[in-house]
Scaffold this active site. Structure first.
Site, PDB file in Angstrom:
ATOM      1  N   LYS A  89       9.975   8.697   1.198  1.00 12.95           N
ATOM      2  CA  LYS A  89       9.165   8.148   2.289  1.00 12.95           C
ATOM      3  C   LYS A  89       9.346   8.885   3.615  1.00 12.95           C
ATOM      4  O   LYS A  89       8.442   8.944   4.432  1.00 12.95           O
ATOM      5  CB  LYS A  89       9.470   6.662   2.468  1.00 12.95           C
ATOM      6  CG  LYS A  89       8.907   5.831   1.316  1.00 12.95           C
ATOM      7  CD  LYS A  89       8.739   4.387   1.709  1.00 12.95           C
ATOM      8  CE  LYS A  89       7.922   3.637   0.685  1.00 12.95           C
ATOM      9  NZ  LYS A  89       8.698   3.344  -0.547  1.00 12.95           N
ATOM     10  N   GLU A 111       4.244  -1.424   8.548  1.00 18.48           N
ATOM     11  CA  GLU A 111       4.476  -2.577   7.690  1.00 18.48           C
ATOM     12  C   GLU A 111       5.584  -2.185   6.719  1.00 18.48           C
ATOM     13  O   GLU A 111       5.787  -1.005   6.451  1.00 18.48           O
ATOM     14  CB  GLU A 111       3.210  -2.922   6.895  1.00 18.48           C
ATOM     15  CG  GLU A 111       2.995  -2.126   5.595  1.00 18.48           C
ATOM     16  CD  GLU A 111       2.780  -0.630   5.789  1.00 18.48           C
ATOM     17  OE1 GLU A 111       2.339  -0.242   6.893  1.00 18.48           O
ATOM     18  OE2 GLU A 111       3.053   0.142   4.854  1.00 18.48           O
ATOM     19  N   SER A 377      12.116   9.239  -7.177  1.00 18.46           N
ATOM     20  CA  SER A 377      11.620   8.997  -5.814  1.00 18.46           C
ATOM     21  C   SER A 377      12.686   8.476  -4.861  1.00 18.46           C
ATOM     22  O   SER A 377      12.577   8.656  -3.653  1.00 18.46           O
ATOM     23  CB  SER A 377      10.443   8.026  -5.870  1.00 18.46           C
ATOM     24  OG  SER A 377      10.801   6.843  -6.565  1.00 18.46           O
TER      25      SER A 377
HETATM   26  C1  LIG Z   1       8.190   2.857  -1.702  1.00 18.38           C
HETATM   27  C2  LIG Z   1       8.767   3.508  -2.867  1.00 18.38           C
HETATM   28  C3  LIG Z   1       7.974   3.845  -3.999  1.00 18.38           C
HETATM   29  C4  LIG Z   1       6.537   3.469  -4.136  1.00 18.38           C
HETATM   30  O1  LIG Z   1       5.663   4.065  -3.225  1.00 18.38           O
HETATM   31  P1  LIG Z   1       4.640   5.212  -3.594  1.00 18.38           P
HETATM   32  O2  LIG Z   1       3.801   5.311  -2.378  1.00 18.38           O
HETATM   33  O3  LIG Z   1       3.867   4.809  -4.801  1.00 18.38           O
HETATM   34  O4  LIG Z   1       5.422   6.445  -3.834  1.00 18.38           O
HETATM   35  C5  LIG Z   1       8.580   4.516  -5.041  1.00 18.38           C
HETATM   36  N1  LIG Z   1       9.888   4.829  -5.015  1.00 18.38           N
HETATM   37  C6  LIG Z   1      10.671   4.535  -3.961  1.00 18.38           C
HETATM   38  C7  LIG Z   1      12.112   4.903  -4.007  1.00 18.38           C
HETATM   39  C8  LIG Z   1      10.138   3.860  -2.857  1.00 18.38           C
HETATM   40  O5  LIG Z   1      10.946   3.562  -1.826  1.00 18.38           O
END
Ligand SMILES: *Cc1c(COP(=O)(O)O)cnc(C)c1O
Length: 396
Positions: A89, A111, A377
């Site tokens: 993010k 948000e 992610s």
């Molecule tokens: C917020 C988040 C997501 C989901 O958001 P996307 O916009 O679909 O990438 C996925 N993995 C993590 C670790 C997150 O914090």
């Protein structure tokens, strides 16, 4: 097929900008300026310098040997979990804070659901010395205490929202209301590839650093700049879009998105928007939405707060409708199992969101020589309470 956004902000029939009149000038302004700003060499230099020295990029592309052995194929992990603040993010919030400054904005709103995007936004506001207000549902404020404390320590004001079921969707509505009241001095940092055009395209561009690095790193490790398959979890779709973007028009690369099935796609407790949603408008964009026959939004459910959203970004909706990408839905239990599997095989505790991507490995038919890159992610620190609860109820 063209998978890029068109000049009106659409991916096929998905996308657009469905906004209240009062935001028109603001969104139009953003739309007319974002490309010029982010393509400007000075902007790029500043963005790249922060990516390297502040975020810690490039994030490693790690060959997961024991995981690969388990699935009889080659699996690389793109380590977004190693970024500053623990997830992908930050790539987006850095991009947007630099853009907000160039657009002369002095006040930032955001948000947040689990608080990850709130923390990433509060972080870049501290970095840029800007005023930061984060809207967060009361339910989430109560269950994400640590992230609330982090945002406050970073200097942000956290405003609890008590409408609806007091979670992400309600926080988003409240942020949009704030933006309507303060259109001139405020930039709204949206946390995913959702919302009115140009947000989905802009956020995908900031996140595309993920796929660009994968290409360079694969040349070193595999002698070619593309994998056979990319896998990413999909909440709003930002880490998936950033992973896929470079390869959207490359038919050699199979794209796999993974949604949260919650307790199962045939139960009332799910967040698998692409699997069960229908076309509708949510938060300024036409896309798949979880809705009942009257068009009322169905409350989503997932064990993972980052995937617990009743919509999905318009690019992901388009990739699904054209079958350019394939989507799997992974349940809470499957994701938990995958989290423990990765931890024991590789010594990496993944975020619950990323565990959904890992949970799809069992559903994909691999060829032994295939090269698969899975975007990890985020890291699992924030999810330890959930993991511990699961561990206590069924020890390995
Ligand atoms: C917020 C988040 C997501 C989901 O958001 P996307 O916009 O679909 O990438 C996925 N993995 C993590 C670790 C997150 O914090």
């Amino acid at each position: 097929m063209n998978y890029n956004v068109n000049k009106d902000g659409f991916y096929g029939e998905f996308g657009g900008a469905y906004i209240p009149e009062i935001l028109y000038e603001n969104v139009e302004n953003l739309k007319n300026n974002y490309l010029e700003i982010i393509e400007d060499p000075e902007f790029k230099a500043e963005f790249n310098a922060l990516m390297s020295d502040y975020v810690g990029r490039p994030s490693p592309l790690y060959f997961a040997a024991r995981l690969s052995e388990t699935y009889a194929t080659k699996i690389y992990l793109k380590r977004e979990d190693l970024n500053h603040t623990g997830a992908h993010k930050i790539n987006n919030t850095i991009g947007q804070i630099l853009l907000a400054r160039r657009m002369g904005k002095s006040r930032i709103i955001a948000e947040t659901g689990a608080g990850q995007h709130g923390v990433a936004t509060a972080t870049v506001c501290a970095l840029a010395g800007m005023c930061c207000i984060v809207y967060m549902g009361e339910t989430d404020v109560a269950r994400q205490h640590l992230n609330v404390q982090k945002m406050k320590m970073l200097g942000a004001e956290v405003r609890p929202v008590n409408s609806g079921n007091k979670t992400l969707k309600d926080a988003t509505n409240e942020a949009i209301r704030d933006w309507c009241r303060n259109p001139s001095d405020t930039h709204y940092i949206i946390g995913s590839t959702v919302g009115p055009h140009p947000y989905p395209d802009m956020v995908a561009r900031f996140q595309s650093v993920i796929g660009e690095e994968i290409a360079r790193q694969l040349v070193e490790k595999e002698g070619r700049d593309y994998p056979d398959r990319l896998v990413a979890c999909v909440g709003g779709g930002s880490n998936a879009s950033g992973t896929f973007r470079r390869y959207l028009h490359d038919p050699r690369v199979r794209l796999v998105g993974v949604e949260a099935a919650g307790k199962g796609v045939d139960t009332a407790e799910t967040a698998a928007t692409i699997t069960i949603g229908q076309k509708g408008v949510i938060h300024g964009s036409c896309t798949y939405v979880m809705q009942d026959d009257d068009g009322q939004i169905i409350e989503p459910y997932s064990i993972s707060a980052g995937l617990d959203y009743p919509g999905v970004g318009p690019l992901q909706a388009f990739l699904a409708s054209t079958r350019r990408a394939e989507y799997f839905a992974v349940t809470d239990d499957e994701a938990l199992q995958a989290a423990f599997e990765l931890t024991r095989l590789e010594g990496i505790i993944p975020a619950l969101e990323s565990s959904h991507a890992l949970g799809a490995l069992r559903k994909i038919g691999f060829e032994p020589g295939d090269v698969t890159v899975l975007t990890l992610s985020g890291r699992g620190d924030k999810d330890m309470e959930t993991y511990i609860r699961h561990y206590q109820s069924q020890p390995l």
